[in-house]
Write an enzyme that holds these catalytic residues in place. Structure first.
Site, PDB file in Angstrom:
ATOM      1  N   ASN A   1       6.761  -7.610   7.034  1.00  0.00           N
ATOM      2  CA  ASN A   1       4.577  -7.054   6.878  1.00  0.00           C
ATOM      3  C   ASN A   1       3.801  -8.037   6.602  1.00  0.00           C
ATOM      4  OD1 ASN A   1       3.467  -4.488   8.342  1.00  0.00           O
ATOM      5  ND2 ASN A   1       2.528  -4.568   6.928  1.00  0.00           N
ATOM      6  N   GLU A   2       3.199  -7.999   7.439  1.00  0.00           N
ATOM      7  CA  GLU A   2       1.551  -8.577   7.077  1.00  0.00           C
ATOM      8  C   GLU A   2       1.663  -9.610   5.978  1.00  0.00           C
ATOM      9  OE1 GLU A   2      -0.727  -5.889   6.240  1.00  0.00           O
ATOM     10  OE2 GLU A   2      -1.090  -4.510   8.526  1.00  0.00           O
TER      11      GLU A   2
ATOM     12  N   TRP B   1       0.308   4.191  13.015  1.00  0.00           N
ATOM     13  CA  TRP B   1      -0.532   4.153  11.468  1.00  0.00           C
ATOM     14  C   TRP B   1      -0.864   5.058  11.218  1.00  0.00           C
ATOM     15  CZ3 TRP B   1       2.680   1.793   8.437  1.00  0.00           C
ATOM     16  CH2 TRP B   1       2.688   1.453   6.367  1.00  0.00           C
TER      17      TRP B   1
ATOM     18  N   TYR C   1      -6.751  -3.176  12.857  1.00  0.00           N
ATOM     19  CA  TYR C   1      -7.684  -1.954  12.469  1.00  0.00           C
ATOM     20  C   TYR C   1      -9.435  -2.269  12.910  1.00  0.00           C
ATOM     21  CZ  TYR C   1      -3.503  -0.078   9.962  1.00  0.00           C
ATOM     22  OH  TYR C   1      -2.487   0.698   9.800  1.00  0.00           O
TER      23      TYR C   1
ATOM     24  N   GLU D   1       0.958  -1.114  14.134  1.00  0.00           N
ATOM     25  CA  GLU D   1      -0.246  -0.137  13.234  1.00  0.00           C
ATOM     26  C   GLU D   1      -1.259  -0.316  14.019  1.00  0.00           C
ATOM     27  OE1 GLU D   1      -0.969  -0.861   9.343  1.00  0.00           O
ATOM     28  OE2 GLU D   1       1.463  -1.758   8.895  1.00  0.00           O
TER      29      GLU D   1
ATOM     30  N   LYS E   1      -3.799   7.957   6.892  1.00  0.00           N
ATOM     31  CA  LYS E   1      -3.392   7.507   8.512  1.00  0.00           C
ATOM     32  C   LYS E   1      -3.308   8.220   8.870  1.00  0.00           C
ATOM     33  CE  LYS E   1      -6.223   3.293   7.655  1.00  0.00           C
ATOM     34  NZ  LYS E   1      -6.003   2.986   6.290  1.00  0.00           N
TER      35      LYS E   1
ATOM     36  N   TYR F   1     -10.729  -1.352   9.082  1.00  0.00           N
ATOM     37  CA  TYR F   1     -11.404  -2.393   7.817  1.00  0.00           C
ATOM     38  C   TYR F   1     -12.176  -3.596   8.052  1.00  0.00           C
ATOM     39  CZ  TYR F   1      -7.560  -0.546   5.243  1.00  0.00           C
ATOM     40  OH  TYR F   1      -6.802   0.271   4.568  1.00  0.00           O
TER      41      TYR F   1
ATOM     42  N   ASN G   1      -0.534  -5.663  13.927  1.00  0.00           N
ATOM     43  CA  ASN G   1      -1.086  -4.564  13.547  1.00  0.00           C
ATOM     44  C   ASN G   1      -2.948  -4.961  13.213  1.00  0.00           C
ATOM     45  OD1 ASN G   1       1.405  -3.699  12.162  1.00  0.00           O
ATOM     46  ND2 ASN G   1       1.395  -4.302  10.211  1.00  0.00           N
TER      47      ASN G   1
ATOM     48  N   ASP H   1       0.919  -1.539   0.099  1.00  0.00           N
ATOM     49  CA  ASP H   1       0.014  -0.227   0.281  1.00  0.00           C
ATOM     50  C   ASP H   1       1.158   0.829  -0.187  1.00  0.00           C
ATOM     51  OD1 ASP H   1      -2.342   1.575  -0.037  1.00  0.00           O
ATOM     52  OD2 ASP H   1      -2.116   1.054   2.410  1.00  0.00           O
TER      53      ASP H   1
END
Ligand code: E9O
Length: 593
Positions: free
Chosen positions: A412-413, A547, A466, A502, A566, A470, A464, A166
């Site tokens: 990451n992720e 984040w 959200y 995040e 963000k 999300y 992370n 992203d």
């Protein structure tokens, strides 16, 4: 690998400035490297080329671009070893000097260098050409793929570069290009590790020497305090220096000693290099992260190398402004999401006293063996792994001596819930531990505690999350219930400290709403407050990284309004309401929460 520095035996020449630039059509076939580029436009270095012109075909170009400039090598350099060093070229580079290819590099976020004596003309003008390619495939980090549209709605041969991360796929020469000299016998590398014994600091060093007649040389290492006072001088390629009543490096006092290494032959100093040294230790034990034996709580943000016009180009103006903002807001740490940052940034982090989670460019690794919805036949494969291991080696070689770097993040992720993830990351994490047993290792997760296959491999759980963005968008009321439940589960299963690496909400500066609604500044504040209440209740939570530090550019898509919003600061580095909330929180928190 040593960062180029001037000393009494070394010179550095920075080739930053205005270069000539041309987008490739048939550069190699027409052997553009053999003579000066025709019809070139001007391009600043360092910078991404994407946002510099008014031409969308340059911004969105897929493939090669050519950079060129001339420089002189002074007569005085004729007996020196001359090295060309590119801070980074994103993502692939081929380098020509005076029409001859002298090196190639793969990977857009780490430096590479080449000795140029054989190809250079001393005392004359030299033409340097760097061809950069921005295509990503599954042998790259980050990975990507070219999508070919064979359908009636697209012209024949139409293709786009796709990627699952992203941030905008900026390309160009992103960091300084430098020439530096050493003697023909030279200090190739220095490794420093520090220990603490009560009030005493211990500096262990190891020097690698290379070049002709290296066996006829000896090494002198001298440690100085900040004011230039000599602490000790020892001889030999490796050794240990003890510092009585040492001042330890920490965010509230980032004290740097200076280790001077001199290579001596026939009583004469032929090469000299120095290294700032912060004496500090890092350790993860039980529920805590310890810096110099004291528990530390990480307050901070994940960042990007990103700014208006420059894209991912290093700019000291932005760099120092960002550190001032980090200080102002009361942060003590950040993560180099999602790739290694410019060495200049880490030099500043050492000096300003920030704790850094140093991340490999492994992002967008969203599947190993499933997820058919993504339109690519390819996946993480053996080549990805080989490149990942190579990047890890180069990252640690570059950053091992920075006191600011307290932890490695290998990815990451990634899709850590899929088959193959454990085997893959075991190889990667084993490599990190072999090369650097002194720092903890993590992998930043977006998987859930019961589904990840890799949590047993890391020292600190980094998550992370959200909630109310999300998942359950707009449901601020669910945050505390969901987050607390999940975080407790992480600890219950793995008994390791947790950092939230995040959390955040897209926020358009100037949008207001009461009661808070998504995208308003109030929503971002309210969300943060609720996350913080949970963190404050859980003693195994050892850090919070929002984040993101600032709004940043992404590819164009319907979920993004001129990029990811963000940021706690706008892309122009002005504070949103949430910045004041964080400043208040972080300034009133103790180092250990
Ligand atoms: C990676 C970062 O580069 N983490 C993303 C950030 C974002 O703002 C991105 O910029 O999108 C968030 C990942 C969210 C995972 C979504 C899980 C969805 C569950 C329903």
């Amino acid at each position: 690998m040593l960062y180029p520095r001037e000393t009494r035996t070394r010179e550095v020449k920075d080739l930053s400035g205005i270069w000539r630039f041309k987008v490739d059509r048939e550069g190699y076939e027409q052997r553009w490297f053999e003579k000066p580029l025709e019809d070139a436009i001007l391009m600043p270095v360092p910078s991404s080329y994407n946002d510099i012109t008014q031409d969308e075909s340059i911004r969105d170009h897929i493939g090669d671009v050519w950079y060129e400039r001339s420089f002189y090598i002074p007569e005085g350099w004729k007996d020196k070893r001359i090295v060309l060093r590119v801070g980074s070229a994103t993502h692939h580079a081929r380098v020509f000097l005076n029409g001859k290819e002298i090196t190639q590099n793969k990977g857009g976020f780490l430096p590479f260098e080449v000795e140029i004596n054989k190809f250079a003309q001393i005392g004359c003008e030299n033409r340097l050409t760097i061809v950069i390619n921005n295509i990503l495939d599954w042998s790259c980090l980050p990975p990507g793929f070219i999508r070919e549209y064979n359908d009636p709605m697209h012209p024949e041969g139409y293709k786009t570069q796709e990627y699952l991360f992203d941030f905008f796929n900026y390309s160009g020469i992103h960091r300084p290009v430098m020439l530096y000299t050493t003697s023909k016998t030279y200090i190739e590398d220095i490794k420093v590790e520090t220990q603490i014994d009560d009030k005493k600091g211990i500096v262990c060093f190891k020097v690698v020497v290379n070049g002709e007649k290296k066996d006829e040389c000896h090494i002198e290492a001298t440690l100085y305090d900040k004011d230039g006072g000599q602490i000790a001088k020892v001889e030999g390629p490796e050794g240990m220096i003890e510092v009585e009543n040492a001042i330890f490096w920490e965010p509230s006092n980032p004290y740097l000693y200076k280790l001077n290494v001199t290579l001596v032959r026939d009583g004469k100093a032929i090469d000299e290099y120095y290294l700032p040294v912060g004496i500090r230790t890092v350790e993860v034990k039980g529920k805590r992260l310890y810096l110099n034996g004291k528990p530390m709580y990480l307050k901070g943000l994940a960042k990007h190398e990103d700014s208006d016009i420059r894209g991912k180009g290093y700019d000291p103006v932005i760099a120092v402004k960002d550190f001032n903002l980090l200080k102002w807001i009361g942060a003590n740490s950040f993560r180099t999401s999602h790739y290694p940052y410019a060495e200049e940034i880490l030099n500043l982090a050492d000096e300003y006293g920030f704790l850094v989670i140093d991340e490999a460019p492994a992002v967008g690794m969203n599947f190993f063996n499933k997820n058919e919805k993504v339109f690519t036949p390819e996946r993480v494969n053996q080549k990805t792994l080989e490149h990942h291991l190579e990047v890890i080696r180069r990252l640690i070689a570059r950053d091992k001596n920075h006191p600011s770097v307290i932890m490695w993040s290998v990815a990451n992720e990634a899709a850590t819930y899929e088959d193959g993830a454990y085997e893959y990351f075991k190889r990667v994490i084993d490599e990190v531990r072999k090369l650097d047993p002194t720092r903890p290792v993590t992998l930043v997760e977006s998987s859930f505690p019961d589904e990840t296959k890799v949590a047993s491999l890391v020292d600190v759980i980094c998550v992370n999350r959200y909630y109310s963005w999300y998942s359950d968008p707009g449901r601020l009321d669910l945050i505390e219930f969901q987050l607390e439940k999940e975080l407790k589960r992480w600890f219950e299963l793995y008994q390791k400290p947790v950092i939230i690496t995040e959390y955040g909400a897209d926020t358009i500066a100037g949008f207001h709403s009461s009661p808070p609604m998504m995208f308003s500044e109030e929503y971002q504040c309210e969300m943060l407050k609720r996350y913080h209440r949970v963190f404050d209740r859980l003693d195994f939570v050892i850090g919070e990284h929002i984040w993101n530090f600032a709004d940043f550019a992404t590819k164009q898509e319907v979920r993004r309004v001129m990029g990811n919003r963000k940021g706690i600061f706008t892309r122009q580095r002005q504070p949103k309401m949430a910045a004041f909330l964080l400043k208040k929180r972080w300034e009133s928190m103790k180092e250990n929460k």
